[in-house]
Design a protein around this motif. Structure first.
Motif, PDB file in Angstrom:
ATOM      1  N   PHE A   1       7.749 -26.992-103.216  1.00 54.07           N
ATOM      2  CA  PHE A   1       7.260 -26.244-102.016  1.00 54.07           C
ATOM      3  C   PHE A   1       7.375 -26.883-100.607  1.00 54.07           C
ATOM      4  N   TRP A   2       7.830 -26.132 -99.827  1.00 57.67           N
ATOM      5  CA  TRP A   2       8.116 -26.743 -98.434  1.00 57.67           C
ATOM      6  C   TRP A   2       7.544 -26.095 -97.394  1.00 57.67           C
ATOM      7  N   LYS A   3       6.839 -26.992 -96.502  1.00 59.16           N
ATOM      8  CA  LYS A   3       6.143 -26.290 -95.666  1.00 59.16           C
ATOM      9  C   LYS A   3       6.757 -26.857 -94.166  1.00 59.16           C
ATOM     10  N   PRO A   4       7.541 -26.227 -93.495  1.00 61.10           N
ATOM     11  CA  PRO A   4       8.329 -26.775 -92.468  1.00 61.10           C
ATOM     12  C   PRO A   4       7.480 -27.161 -91.358  1.00 61.10           C
ATOM     13  N   ALA A   5       7.449 -28.179 -90.513  1.00 59.14           N
ATOM     14  CA  ALA A   5       6.567 -28.571 -89.548  1.00 59.14           C
ATOM     15  C   ALA A   5       6.773 -27.904 -88.104  1.00 59.14           C
TER      16      ALA A   5
ATOM     17  N   GLN B   1       6.233 -30.767 -94.916  1.00 61.45           N
ATOM     18  CA  GLN B   1       5.561 -31.556 -95.922  1.00 61.45           C
ATOM     19  C   GLN B   1       6.298 -30.827 -97.143  1.00 61.45           C
ATOM     20  N   GLN B   2       6.190 -31.673 -98.366  1.00 62.61           N
ATOM     21  CA  GLN B   2       6.987 -31.245 -99.503  1.00 62.61           C
ATOM     22  C   GLN B   2       5.582 -31.558-100.717  1.00 62.61           C
ATOM     23  N   TRP B   3       5.650 -30.480-101.584  1.00 58.90           N
ATOM     24  CA  TRP B   3       4.563 -30.644-102.782  1.00 58.90           C
ATOM     25  C   TRP B   3       5.912 -30.280-103.915  1.00 58.90           C
TER      26      TRP B   3
ATOM     27  N   ALA C   1       4.380 -35.201-100.453  1.00 60.85           N
ATOM     28  CA  ALA C   1       5.161 -35.874 -99.276  1.00 60.85           C
ATOM     29  C   ALA C   1       4.693 -35.328 -97.973  1.00 60.85           C
ATOM     30  N   PRO C   2       3.699 -36.206 -97.116  1.00 61.22           N
ATOM     31  CA  PRO C   2       3.497 -35.407 -96.023  1.00 61.22           C
ATOM     32  C   PRO C   2       4.456 -35.324 -94.855  1.00 61.22           C
ATOM     33  N   ARG C   3       5.528 -36.151 -95.094  1.00 59.59           N
ATOM     34  CA  ARG C   3       6.725 -36.048 -94.077  1.00 59.59           C
ATOM     35  C   ARG C   3       7.719 -36.256 -95.012  1.00 59.59           C
TER      36      ARG C   3
END
Length: 163
Positions: A85-89, A68-70, A57-59
């Motif tokens: 896995f979360w990559k904060p904006a 972003q979430q994978w 999910a790009p957002r």
């Protein structure tokens, strides 16, 4: 007054029915992709090559942190592993939750805002339509959890709740 109350109860029931219909339809849209898992959790290993679920999910957002979430998941023969896995904006530290079930069960969560358990890092290396997650973590009891989770491709994530 009684008719108004009955109207609202009927409307709520209809809304719940519609929501479950949409959820059932969404579940059918989940696609499987080739995955390869090689994890050591404490003294147990989780090695598998086959079909799994990998989404992106790009957002997305977790605890009001835009990210972003994978998600990567594999299950077979009464065992499963799932990594989110979360990559904060905002550029703050990445977060993850990992659950391994089978011969030994391990749960780790470094998600800020929620109840954390264990510690460690997950690194993500994109490759083509997929990518590889490298896990270097410790469970709540200090057991090491290390290895990789490779997804050949990511499909769009399906919203599971929230707004």
């Amino acid at each position: 007054m009684r008719n108004v109350k009955q109207y609202f109860l009927a409307a709520a029931a209809l809304t719940l029915t519609a929501a479950s219909t949409f959820a059932s339809g969404d579940q059918a849209k989940r696609q499987t992709v080739p995955v390869e898992v090689s994890l050591k959790a404490g003294s147990a290993t989780y090695a598998a090559k086959g079909q799994g679920t990998c989404t992106h999910a790009p957002r997305a957002s977790i605890y009001d942190i835009a990210s972003q979430q994978w998600m990567a998941r594999h299950e077979e023969d009464g065992r499963s592993v799932q990594l989110i896995f979360w990559k904060p904006a905002n550029g703050s530290a990445e977060m993850f939750s990992l659950s391994v079930s089978g011969k030994s069960d391990v749960s780790i969560s470094t998600v800020r805002g929620g109840q954390t358990s264990g510690s460690g890092t997950v690194k993500f290396e994109p490759s083509g339509k997929g990518g590889t997650f490298t896990v270097d973590a410790k469970g709540k009891a200090g057991e090491p959890v290390v290895g990789t989770f490779k997804c050949d491709a990511f499909t769009p994530a399906i919203a599971e709740g929230g707004n």
